[in-house]
Write a protein that holds these residues in place. Structure first.
Motif, PDB file in Angstrom:
ATOM      1  N   TYR A  64       0.766  -1.198   0.059  1.00  0.00           N
ATOM      2  CA  TYR A  64       0.055   0.092  -0.066  1.00  0.00           C
ATOM      3  C   TYR A  64       0.894   1.212  -0.015  1.00  0.00           C
ATOM      4  O   TYR A  64       0.649   2.201  -0.660  1.00  0.00           O
ATOM      5  CB  TYR A  64      -0.750   0.099   1.277  1.00  0.00           C
ATOM      6  CG  TYR A  64      -2.000  -0.866   1.249  1.00  0.00           C
ATOM      7  CD1 TYR A  64      -2.459  -1.598   0.238  1.00  0.00           C
ATOM      8  CD2 TYR A  64      -2.947  -0.937   2.306  1.00  0.00           C
ATOM      9  CE1 TYR A  64      -3.660  -2.192   0.228  1.00  0.00           C
ATOM     10  CE2 TYR A  64      -4.117  -1.617   2.482  1.00  0.00           C
ATOM     11  CZ  TYR A  64      -4.535  -2.185   1.158  1.00  0.00           C
ATOM     12  OH  TYR A  64      -5.636  -3.125   1.485  1.00  0.00           O
ATOM     13  N   GLY A  66       3.719   1.596  -1.333  1.00  0.00           N
ATOM     14  CA  GLY A  66       4.329   1.663  -2.434  1.00  0.00           C
ATOM     15  C   GLY A  66       5.561   0.994  -2.735  1.00  0.00           C
ATOM     16  O   GLY A  66       6.467   1.261  -3.725  1.00  0.00           O
ATOM     17  N   SER A  67       6.136  -0.018  -1.588  1.00  0.00           N
ATOM     18  CA  SER A  67       7.126  -0.771  -1.662  1.00  0.00           C
ATOM     19  C   SER A  67       6.752  -2.318  -2.123  1.00  0.00           C
ATOM     20  O   SER A  67       5.807  -2.752  -1.685  1.00  0.00           O
ATOM     21  CB  SER A  67       7.887  -1.107  -0.378  1.00  0.00           C
ATOM     22  OG  SER A  67       8.403   0.136   0.097  1.00  0.00           O
ATOM     23  N   GLU A  94      -0.578  -0.532  -4.265  1.00  0.00           N
ATOM     24  CA  GLU A  94       0.120   0.506  -5.008  1.00  0.00           C
ATOM     25  C   GLU A  94       1.442  -0.101  -5.638  1.00  0.00           C
ATOM     26  O   GLU A  94       1.891   0.621  -6.435  1.00  0.00           O
ATOM     27  CB  GLU A  94       0.615   1.457  -3.958  1.00  0.00           C
ATOM     28  CG  GLU A  94      -0.633   2.287  -3.282  1.00  0.00           C
ATOM     29  CD  GLU A  94      -1.500   3.030  -4.499  1.00  0.00           C
ATOM     30  OE1 GLU A  94      -0.934   3.939  -5.129  1.00  0.00           O
ATOM     31  OE2 GLU A  94      -2.578   2.789  -4.467  1.00  0.00           O
ATOM     32  N   ALA A  95       2.007  -0.962  -4.879  1.00  0.00           N
ATOM     33  CA  ALA A  95       3.224  -1.776  -5.564  1.00  0.00           C
ATOM     34  C   ALA A  95       3.007  -3.404  -5.669  1.00  0.00           C
ATOM     35  O   ALA A  95       2.118  -3.691  -4.978  1.00  0.00           O
ATOM     36  CB  ALA A  95       4.375  -1.388  -4.846  1.00  0.00           C
ATOM     37  N   GLU A 148       1.735  -5.377 -10.323  1.00  0.00           N
ATOM     38  CA  GLU A 148       1.532  -4.179 -10.714  1.00  0.00           C
ATOM     39  C   GLU A 148       0.533  -3.744 -11.842  1.00  0.00           C
ATOM     40  O   GLU A 148       0.074  -2.789 -11.984  1.00  0.00           O
ATOM     41  CB  GLU A 148       2.954  -3.391 -10.765  1.00  0.00           C
ATOM     42  CG  GLU A 148       3.475  -3.347  -9.375  1.00  0.00           C
ATOM     43  CD  GLU A 148       5.053  -3.045  -9.337  1.00  0.00           C
ATOM     44  OE1 GLU A 148       5.655  -2.901 -10.595  1.00  0.00           O
ATOM     45  OE2 GLU A 148       5.664  -3.026  -8.285  1.00  0.00           O
ATOM     46  N   ASP A 151      -3.098  -4.804 -10.826  1.00  0.00           N
ATOM     47  CA  ASP A 151      -3.436  -4.318  -9.629  1.00  0.00           C
ATOM     48  C   ASP A 151      -4.145  -5.443  -8.657  1.00  0.00           C
ATOM     49  O   ASP A 151      -5.303  -5.308  -8.278  1.00  0.00           O
ATOM     50  CB  ASP A 151      -4.450  -3.044  -9.518  1.00  0.00           C
ATOM     51  CG  ASP A 151      -4.859  -2.642  -8.434  1.00  0.00           C
ATOM     52  OD1 ASP A 151      -3.699  -2.414  -7.382  1.00  0.00           O
ATOM     53  OD2 ASP A 151      -5.700  -1.706  -8.211  1.00  0.00           O
ATOM     54  N   ARG A 179      15.270   3.549  -2.877  1.00  0.00           N
ATOM     55  CA  ARG A 179      14.513   4.761  -3.430  1.00  0.00           C
ATOM     56  C   ARG A 179      15.216   5.605  -2.327  1.00  0.00           C
ATOM     57  O   ARG A 179      15.512   5.189  -1.185  1.00  0.00           O
ATOM     58  CB  ARG A 179      13.098   4.429  -2.774  1.00  0.00           C
ATOM     59  CG  ARG A 179      12.053   4.632  -3.638  1.00  0.00           C
ATOM     60  CD  ARG A 179      10.614   4.563  -3.122  1.00  0.00           C
ATOM     61  NE  ARG A 179      10.558   4.161  -1.594  1.00  0.00           N
ATOM     62  CZ  ARG A 179       9.322   3.848  -1.096  1.00  0.00           C
ATOM     63  NH1 ARG A 179       8.200   3.826  -1.828  1.00  0.00           N
ATOM     64  NH2 ARG A 179       9.215   3.403   0.082  1.00  0.00           N
ATOM     65  N   TYR A 185       2.332   8.906   1.413  1.00  0.00           N
ATOM     66  CA  TYR A 185       1.439   7.665   1.381  1.00  0.00           C
ATOM     67  C   TYR A 185       0.189   8.264   0.601  1.00  0.00           C
ATOM     68  O   TYR A 185      -0.510   9.101   0.797  1.00  0.00           O
ATOM     69  CB  TYR A 185       0.956   7.362   2.855  1.00  0.00           C
ATOM     70  CG  TYR A 185       0.149   6.096   2.927  1.00  0.00           C
ATOM     71  CD1 TYR A 185       0.746   4.998   2.909  1.00  0.00           C
ATOM     72  CD2 TYR A 185      -1.362   6.202   2.851  1.00  0.00           C
ATOM     73  CE1 TYR A 185       0.026   3.718   3.292  1.00  0.00           C
ATOM     74  CE2 TYR A 185      -2.166   5.011   2.924  1.00  0.00           C
ATOM     75  CZ  TYR A 185      -1.448   3.956   3.174  1.00  0.00           C
ATOM     76  OH  TYR A 185      -2.175   2.711   3.090  1.00  0.00           O
ATOM     77  N   ARG A 186      -0.284   7.494  -0.500  1.00  0.00           N
ATOM     78  CA  ARG A 186      -1.328   7.924  -1.522  1.00  0.00           C
ATOM     79  C   ARG A 186      -2.406   7.305  -0.498  1.00  0.00           C
ATOM     80  O   ARG A 186      -2.802   6.142  -0.398  1.00  0.00           O
ATOM     81  CB  ARG A 186      -1.056   7.252  -2.896  1.00  0.00           C
ATOM     82  CG  ARG A 186      -2.014   7.785  -3.876  1.00  0.00           C
ATOM     83  CD  ARG A 186      -1.879   7.167  -5.023  1.00  0.00           C
ATOM     84  NE  ARG A 186      -2.620   6.113  -5.237  1.00  0.00           N
ATOM     85  CZ  ARG A 186      -3.992   5.778  -5.409  1.00  0.00           C
ATOM     86  NH1 ARG A 186      -4.602   6.951  -5.738  1.00  0.00           N
ATOM     87  NH2 ARG A 186      -4.390   4.889  -5.643  1.00  0.00           N
TER      88      ARG A 186
END
Ligand code: SF4
Ligand code: SF4
Ligand code: SF4
Length: 603
Positions: A64, A66-67, A94-95, A148, A151, A179, A185-186
């Motif tokens: 969630y 992004g990782s 998210e990832a 990805e 989803d 990174r 956090y989206r």
């Protein structure tokens, strides 16, 4: 760079090279080595979570955020993680998120043989299956890409033979750059908050996703046709593909690297090109049913067994029986020389701290609700001290149910320290809250012994070797409202008996922590010291044989009066735990201090 890797090691490498940042698991054979290999790699976070559901939630959280993330478990672990498995399918991520699931055909170390491809279909999550270590490595990255692109979490399903067999793997040896910035956090509540209104909107998205994945499966490079002799067409997957290839080198094959969703067009095309279509797959007729649902005539479990593992021999014999191969195809079976090795029945190790506690429980005539761990082996004669064992954490709940059923006899629950953290804690809370007189024994050997001595929240160390909090069972039990709590040395039979009697006399929830580190831990090994039997005192009464220690054996000498064989202690096996010495009423087994005194006198 080529390395000879087991499937589990290959998965760890694949995860590292694909940029997995967070990985979480609960140890369980056959999947354990994946995190053990991954944890020391640079730029990663890896943890033993207390159970598989927590592990999956952790991986979902990382994805969630992004990782790229990985959750690892054995097949029955997915039962524990099933709630999370289903919501993660609904929300997407998210990832990339890969869920590595290792099934155990033939139940080498499991209580059942469930085929988790069913779970993939149930939750609408794509399922990839490698056929060797190279594919185990490569498919991790592929799974993350698919995750990805569509989803969705992706299941990477291994089986014991894939996990534990080794083959050459071409590695890149490089990892995407870490990174440097920390992105925000989206927030997307309509996607990630599964209240009914949002969930209803997500369900059609999931169904549409499966349709798209099924189209993708048609061109997925790990689904491939190998067209040869058209008289026989074989659909296969995973390790079964290797057996099928070996037994039918000339047959046409459709090897499926994605077993859910299946490529319908490809299957139809393959079926139309062969005269007879069969499926060779381990466990359930999963592919067979999928093919039949497409209206294609196919055979599978009418030829090959539904139970247990396949191997070349099983596939060959079944094929001969079904007329797919002539009897002349039979090859001589080479049985490896066993040599003079003694047989090793599955019993507790010499010096195991569980032995004494469970021996006392048996002596008191107690019914013991057991759990999953080394102590499960105590059901074997001659100890025979365990009476139920269903799944991780079941012991306390079952004992509570028995107590509430209102029978006269008192049942107790016994489970290990790691198992207690896994799923025992809520069950003990239930005993405290709903007030039954269950006595729970935590067989605290300071490790997760059965899967190879992994850390847990009671050991004070993390998977990556950092010092951390050390949770105390006694304080936890008090916090839950259990007043009667004893801590005893698991090697001290009198102390165990006194604690048990105290708990059984009281009509209330109680906890005994029977503590001694596993006899195989390095610190414990340093203290090993074999005991001896004084043959003059021994009359062969046999009491010490009943504890089931492999180091206590019958000697060649018979007692003159009883004619029974006297005891002998195998010095190569004995650790000197003194449980047998405490059991011997004739004081024929010398304690450690007696041996030391004797030695000193001789010097
Ligand atoms: S590994 Fe340790 S806990 Fe398990 S049976 Fe052996 S001594 Fe006992
Ligand atoms: S319990 Fe003691 S007397 Fe009985 S067989 Fe064992 S060593 Fe001999
Ligand atoms: S002391 Fe006795 S029970 Fe303990 S390991 Fe040695 S023989 Fe077995």
């Amino acid at each position: 760079m080529k390395r000879f890797l087991s499937g589990n090691e290959a998965v760890a490498w694949g995860a590292w090279e694909s940029g997995v940042h967070v990985a979480a698991a609960y140890p369980g054979t056959p999947s354990t080595e994946i995190l053990e290999t991954f944890a020391p790699m640079p730029d990663v976070y890896a943890e033993w979570s207390p159970n598989e559901k927590v592990a999956l939630d952790v991986a979902v959280g990382a994805a969630y955020a992004g990782s790229r993330a990985m959750a690892v478990m054995k097949h029955v672990g997915l039962n524990v993680a099933a709630d999370s498995f289903f919501y993660a399918s609904m929300t997407g991520l998210e990832a990339g998120l890969v869920i590595v699931n290792a099934d155990d055909p033939f139940m080498h170390s499991s209580q059942n043989e469930q085929d988790n491809r069913r779970y993939a279909k149930f939750a609408r999550i794509p399922c990839l299956e490698p056929s060797d270590s190279q594919e185990a490595h490569d498919l991790v990255g592929v799974a993350l890409d698919i995750s990805e692109q569509f989803d969705t979490p992706v299941m990477l399903r291994l089986t014991t033979r894939i996990s534990h067999s080794s083959s050459l793997v071409e590695l890149q040896g490089v990892r995407p750059p870490a990174r440097t910035e920390k992105p925000p956090y989206r927030i997307d509540t309509t996607k990630y908050v599964m209240v009914p209104g949002n969930a209803r909107r997500r369900h059609p998205v999931i169904e549409e996703r499966v349709t798209k994945l099924a189209q993708f499966a048609e061109t997925f490079p790990y689904n491939r046709m190998e067209l040869k002799d058209r008289a026989l067409g074989i659909v296969s997957n995973g390790v079964a593909y290797q057996y099928a290839r070996e037994v039918f080198p000339e047959a046409s094959m459709l090897k499926l690297g994605m077993t859910y969703p299946v490529p319908a067009k490809m299957l139809r095309e393959f079926a139309s090109q062969v005269e007879r279509l069969i499926v060779i797959e381990e466990l359930d007729p999963f592919l067979e049913e999928e093919i039949r649902l497409l209206g294609i005539a196919v055979e599978g479990k009418s030829i090959f067994p539904i139970c247990g593992e396949l191997d070349q021999q099983v596939v060959r014999e079944c094929a001969i029986k079904a007329g797919l191969l002539p009897p002349s195809a039979r090859v001589p079976v080479v049985t490896p020389e066993k040599g003079p090795l003694p047989s090793r029945p599955p019993i507790l190790c010499p010096g195991c701290p569980h032995r004494g506690t469970l021996y006392v429980a048996k002596k008191l005539g107690l019914v013991v609700n057991g759990d999953i761990g080394c102590y499960t082996l105590a059901f074997q004669p001659p100890l025979g001290a365990l009476h139920t064992c269903g799944c991780m954490g079941a012991s306390i709940g079952v004992a509570h149910g028995v107590a509430k059923a209102g029978i006269a006899q008192r049942n107790i629950a016994a489970l290990g320290d790691s198992t207690f953290f896994h799923t025992g804690m809520p069950a003990l809370l239930n005993v405290a809250y709903n007030r039954s007189n269950v006595t729970t024994i935590i067989l605290d050997n300071r490790t997760t012994a059965m899967t190879g001595h992994q850390q847990h929240p009671g050991t004070g160390r993390t998977l990556q070797g950092r010092e951390t909090v050390q949770v105390e069972f006694e304080a936890l039990a008090h916090a839950m409202g259990i007043q009667r709590v004893h801590t005893v040395d698991a090697y001290d039979l009198k102390a165990v008996e006194a604690a048990l009697k105290d708990c059984l006399e009281a009509d209330e929830p109680a906890l005994i922590v029977a503590r001694r580190e596993c006899a195989l831990m390095p610190e414990a090994r340093k203290q090993w010291m074999p005991l001896q039997v004084n043959a003059e005192r021994c009359n062969g009464c046999g009491l010490c044989f009943r504890i089931g220690c492999p180091a206590v054996v019958k000697s060649g000498e018979l007692d003159a009066k009883t004619g029974r064989p006297k005891a002998r202690i195998d010095p190569l096996l004995c650790t000197g735990c003194e449980i047998c010495a405490q059991v011997c009423t004739r004081r024929a087994i010398l304690f450690r201090h007696q041996l030391i005194e004797n030695k000193e006198q001789q010097q």
